[in-house]
Design a protein around this motif. Sequence first.
Motif, PDB file in Angstrom:
ATOM      1  N   ALA A   1       2.675  10.543   2.158  1.00  0.00           N
ATOM      2  CA  ALA A   1       2.084  10.924   0.870  1.00  0.00           C
ATOM      3  C   ALA A   1       0.913  11.894   1.063  1.00  0.00           C
TER       4      ALA A   1
ATOM      5  N   ARG B   1      -3.360  12.938   4.891  1.00  0.00           N
ATOM      6  CA  ARG B   1      -2.574  12.203   5.888  1.00  0.00           C
ATOM      7  C   ARG B   1      -3.407  11.928   7.142  1.00  0.00           C
TER       8      ARG B   1
ATOM      9  N   SER C   1      -1.630   9.149  -5.078  1.00  0.00           N
ATOM     10  CA  SER C   1      -1.522   8.576  -3.736  1.00  0.00           C
ATOM     11  C   SER C   1      -2.893   8.296  -3.150  1.00  0.00           C
TER      12      SER C   1
ATOM     13  N   VAL D   1       0.854  -1.184   0.000  1.00  0.00           N
ATOM     14  CA  VAL D   1       0.000   0.000   0.000  1.00  0.00           C
ATOM     15  C   VAL D   1       0.895   1.240   0.000  1.00  0.00           C
ATOM     16  N   GLY D   2       0.620   2.134  -0.903  1.00  0.00           N
ATOM     17  CA  GLY D   2       1.372   3.387  -0.916  1.00  0.00           C
ATOM     18  C   GLY D   2       2.269   3.498  -2.120  1.00  0.00           C
TER      19      GLY D   2
ATOM     20  N   ASP E   1       8.279   3.101   7.052  1.00  0.00           N
ATOM     21  CA  ASP E   1       7.985   4.530   7.072  1.00  0.00           C
ATOM     22  C   ASP E   1       9.135   5.276   7.725  1.00  0.00           C
TER      23      ASP E   1
ATOM     24  N   PHE F   1      -4.033   4.544  -2.161  1.00  0.00           N
ATOM     25  CA  PHE F   1      -4.344   4.192  -0.777  1.00  0.00           C
ATOM     26  C   PHE F   1      -5.805   3.755  -0.641  1.00  0.00           C
TER      27      PHE F   1
ATOM     28  N   ILE G   1       2.477  -1.798   4.160  1.00  0.00           N
ATOM     29  CA  ILE G   1       2.303  -0.342   4.030  1.00  0.00           C
ATOM     30  C   ILE G   1       3.666   0.327   3.869  1.00  0.00           C
TER      31      ILE G   1
ATOM     32  N   VAL H   1       3.255   5.338   3.462  1.00  0.00           N
ATOM     33  CA  VAL H   1       1.979   5.952   3.107  1.00  0.00           C
ATOM     34  C   VAL H   1       1.705   7.224   3.911  1.00  0.00           C
ATOM     35  N   THR H   2       2.256   7.311   5.125  1.00  0.00           N
ATOM     36  CA  THR H   2       1.943   8.507   5.933  1.00  0.00           C
ATOM     37  C   THR H   2       2.688   9.738   5.435  1.00  0.00           C
TER      38      THR H   2
ATOM     39  N   SER I   1      -5.901   9.229   6.258  1.00  0.00           N
ATOM     40  CA  SER I   1      -5.225   7.935   6.162  1.00  0.00           C
ATOM     41  C   SER I   1      -4.950   7.383   7.551  1.00  0.00           C
TER      42      SER I   1
ATOM     43  N   SER J   1      -6.308   0.203  -1.961  1.00  0.00           N
ATOM     44  CA  SER J   1      -5.809  -0.835  -1.047  1.00  0.00           C
ATOM     45  C   SER J   1      -6.765  -1.041   0.117  1.00  0.00           C
TER      46      SER J   1
END
Lengths: 241, 274
Positions: free
Chosen positions: A154, A160, A131, A72-73, A180, A135, A148, A151-152, A163, A138
Amino acid sequence: MIRVRGLTKSYVYQGSRSVIFKNLDFTIATGESVAILGANGAGKSTLLRLLGGIDLPDSGTIETDASISWPVGIVGGFQGSLTGRENVTFVSRIYAAKKDIPSKIRYVEEFAELGVYFDRPFKTYSSGMRSRIAFGLSMAFDFDVYLIDEVTAAGDQRFREKSKRLLLDRKQRADFLMVDHNLWGLKLHCDRAFILDAGKIEEFTNLDEAVAIHTERLLSGTVSTHPLSPDPSQVPSEPVT
Amino acid sequence: MSIAGSSRSGKRSDGIQGLSGWKIQWRVVDALTYRELRTRVGEVRGGFLGVLLQPLGLLAIWMIFLSALNLNRGGSLNVVLFLTSGIVLFSIFSHIANRSVTAIQANEALLFYRPVKPIDTVISRTICESGLYICCMFIMLAGTWIYLDQVVMSDLGLFLISLLLAASLGFSTGVIFMTASHLVPAFGQVAIWIPRILWFLSGVPFRYWVFPAWTRPFFVWNPLMHCIELNRKAMSDEYFTPDANLNYVIVWVVVQTTIAFWIYSNNERRLLTL
């Protein structure tokens, strides 16, 4: 449960083989969410790609009884000439029962909030729009384990936050394997951690301890930032069993 | 927004976990066929009708060209049907084979999803191209039937089998082309010439046996020539074709498909990691 044994991955570029990691062994129990820490180039995303089945290892096995998401991401998996809706339909036709396809499309459309752009070619999207749709797609599917990847980091602030809330909600019924550079995000979602360094993996049951060691190594410059040096003779060539 | 939720211990409704191999294959081919059709429809004006008009236009151009060259000797078979048969069956074969050369490259983004394998891209292209050209063929048959008030089918079973065999030949050739051109990119440049050469050896615009006897071996080995001649024979029982042999084509297709699967299965891993 995910059980990894003897996982080795290398890439060949212009005749030279670079070993990313060698003989990784680890087990992740059901109900555990794990942060994967490491410097740029340590092989974190490669590991997620292998676990997600996007890439194949040189050797080793990955055994699981869980349904695992694609990473994911990563904004891969979208055909540029197709619209957002068509791309979502494509994935839904594979991963969802026929009766559920319309609800998946609706879910992504509402989450991504792209308006008319949802029906325009994916190649015309900005990185933020990509993005959001990646996200949302997914999260539209109900997996046991989500991989993941960054993703945080993006999208804009609103995305954010959205998400983050969605991940917290999904954590109630699924596990995460997270990569991340936002260490605060990892602490929020994960129970323990792996540090991937110099082609080897170190397991930590205490996430805070892992984050502290990782940060210290990064700041002191003692962490490996490149794949292992070429060593073709050490790379097994037999296929994955 | 909502999603079908379930507990960790509960059964997931999403994903491919627990599905049989055939069911997964079906879903992937269904999704890729959808993607192929969307791309084809999106490329031309007029939607699906536009897509259908492309090969019909091609047929019309060939007919004008070949009629001008007086190469349309169809014997007892109506000349429109004679040319339609040759052009449609050859187009099914050549479009599948040629489009398979770029199948991986064109679908690279979609190989991101674990269930999608390179061979699925050739299967979906085979379904799309065959479906498209078979639609065209039935339009031409219906048109001829209405315009000439002439019965245009004497053996429907043979007619359908010949279409199926042409598509199977295209598929197995496509699998070999896809694998070879991905492993050795230079092969892709050579591959596109092979159908062009076969066009002359398949008796598309002419009956090959009107040429001198020494030319016969160049045509008779070619399974596509047999397919086309059998298809023509299926439309008119009186159509004379001295060499067409259904068993020969079936054996060829079985052998070539086996070779194609063997080559692919031995290289699938390299196709996914190159």
